[in-house]
Scaffold this active site. Structure first.
Site, short mmCIF file in Angstrom:
data_model
loop_
_atom_site.label_atom_id
_atom_site.label_comp_id
_atom_site.label_asym_id
_atom_site.label_seq_id
_atom_site.Cartn_x
_atom_site.Cartn_y
_atom_site.Cartn_z
N LYS A 11 35.72 33.10 14.27
CA LYS A 11 35.34 33.30 12.86
C LYS A 11 36.22 32.44 11.95
O LYS A 11 36.57 31.32 12.33
CB LYS A 11 35.41 34.79 12.51
CG LYS A 11 34.70 35.65 13.57
CD LYS A 11 34.48 37.06 13.17
CE LYS A 11 33.74 37.77 14.31
NZ LYS A 11 33.24 39.08 13.96
N HIS A 95 24.53 34.07 13.88
CA HIS A 95 25.49 35.18 13.93
C HIS A 95 25.20 36.15 12.78
O HIS A 95 24.84 35.74 11.68
CB HIS A 95 26.93 34.66 13.84
CG HIS A 95 27.93 35.74 14.12
ND1 HIS A 95 28.34 36.62 13.15
CD2 HIS A 95 28.56 36.11 15.26
CE1 HIS A 95 29.20 37.49 13.70
NE2 HIS A 95 29.34 37.19 14.97
N GLU A 97 27.03 37.69 10.79
CA GLU A 97 27.77 37.46 9.54
C GLU A 97 27.12 36.34 8.73
O GLU A 97 27.13 36.38 7.49
CB GLU A 97 29.25 37.18 9.85
CG GLU A 97 29.98 38.47 10.23
CD GLU A 97 31.18 38.28 11.15
OE1 GLU A 97 31.63 37.16 11.36
OE2 GLU A 97 31.65 39.32 11.67
N GLY A 173 33.35 44.32 14.83
CA GLY A 173 34.56 44.51 14.04
C GLY A 173 34.82 45.96 13.65
O GLY A 173 35.70 46.24 12.84
P1 PGA Z 1 34.23 41.71 17.29
O1 PGA Z 1 33.23 40.51 16.85
O2 PGA Z 1 34.53 41.52 18.75
O3 PGA Z 1 35.45 41.54 16.42
O4 PGA Z 1 33.50 42.99 17.04
C1 PGA Z 1 32.21 40.06 17.69
C2 PGA Z 1 31.41 38.97 17.01
O5 PGA Z 1 31.24 39.01 15.78
O6 PGA Z 1 30.93 38.02 17.67
#
Ligand code: PGA
Length: 250
Positions: A11, A95, A97, A173
């Protein structure tokens, strides 16, 4: 037959110096590990340095996103040819996000997926439902729609390098990983939909990764499920020791 993939999605973390230092610390911890394909996805500014630092090693660095055109007046964007030119061969697409905060759409994921294939990049296409969608009983509908649109006009020959990451948005997350059973059920839905879009053989050959709060203490149970072919790891991929523990799941 489906070599598992353990991928770290960094990220918006790590400068070039921090990225290279991570790689120098990770390499001895995963030396000789060939059971799984190991990938890291640093931010764009660290990507070239990470590709050089991983050269000739058992870990590869890929991009977190890209535009679908080769060049043009698109401020802030990076093209597939630019990625290829620095030796990048993997790209995350769609993704959650990007979908949630930056307006990524299924149609654009389709354009990007086709561009990745044309340029010889391996696309890792992310799909997954939000908590509300799951609570409303729409999980299957959402992940099938995301997949079907992403794969629009993609032939089974073109889909042969495709990788899918099932990432339930409510697990990203948050620390609340999907149980192995919930993840495996969603992976079955993904594989069935892949079969209907691209044929049985492609569906059987395609790696489907799970993502969402994967940690050293839950990776082995997830990997024990038949249709789970690896993991896309966010937070727990930022520390070399933790990421290496995930790579060495039993
Ligand atoms: P995370 O994120 O392991 O922090 O939950 C996974 C991702 O967004 O690919």
């Amino acid at each position: 037959m489906r070599k598992p993939i353990i991928a770290g999605n960094w990220k918006m973390y790590k400068t070039p110096i921090e990225s290279v230092s991570f790689i120098e610390n990770l390499l001895p911890l995963i030396a000789g590990h060939e059971r799984d394909e190991i990938l890291i996805f640093p931010p764009f500014t660290s990507l070239a340095a990470a590709i050089i630092a991983t050269d000739d090693h058992n870990v590869r660095a890929g991009a977190q996103n890209m535009h679908w055109l080769n060049e043009g007046p698109y401020t802030g964007e990076i093209s597939p040819t630019m990625l290829m030119a620095i030796g990048c061969r993997h790209v995350l697409l769609g993704h959650s996000e990007q979908r949630l905060y930056f307006g990524e759409t299924d149609d654009r994921v389709n354009l990007k997926l086709k561009a990745a294939i044309i340029h010889g990049l391996t696309p890792i296409v992310c799909v997954g439902e939000t908590l509300t969608e799951r609570e409303d009983g729409r999980t299957e509908e959402i992940i099938c729609r995301q997949l079907r649109t992403a794969l629009n006009n993609v032939s089974s020959a073109e889909a042969r390098r495709l990788v899918i990451a099932y990432e339930p948005v409510w697990a990203i997350g948050t620390g609340s990983t999907a149980t192995p059973e919930i993840a495996a059920e969603a992976h079955r839905v993904v594989r069935n939909e892949l079969a209907s879009c691209c044929g049985e053989r492609t569906a059987e050959a395609t790696r489907i990764l799970y993502g969402g709060s994967v940690k050293p203490d839950n990776i082995s149970d997830l990997m024990a499920e038949d249709g789970i072919d690896g993991a896309l790891v966010g937070g727990a991929s930022l520390v070399p020791e933790t990421f290496a523990k995930i790579v060495h799941y039993t």
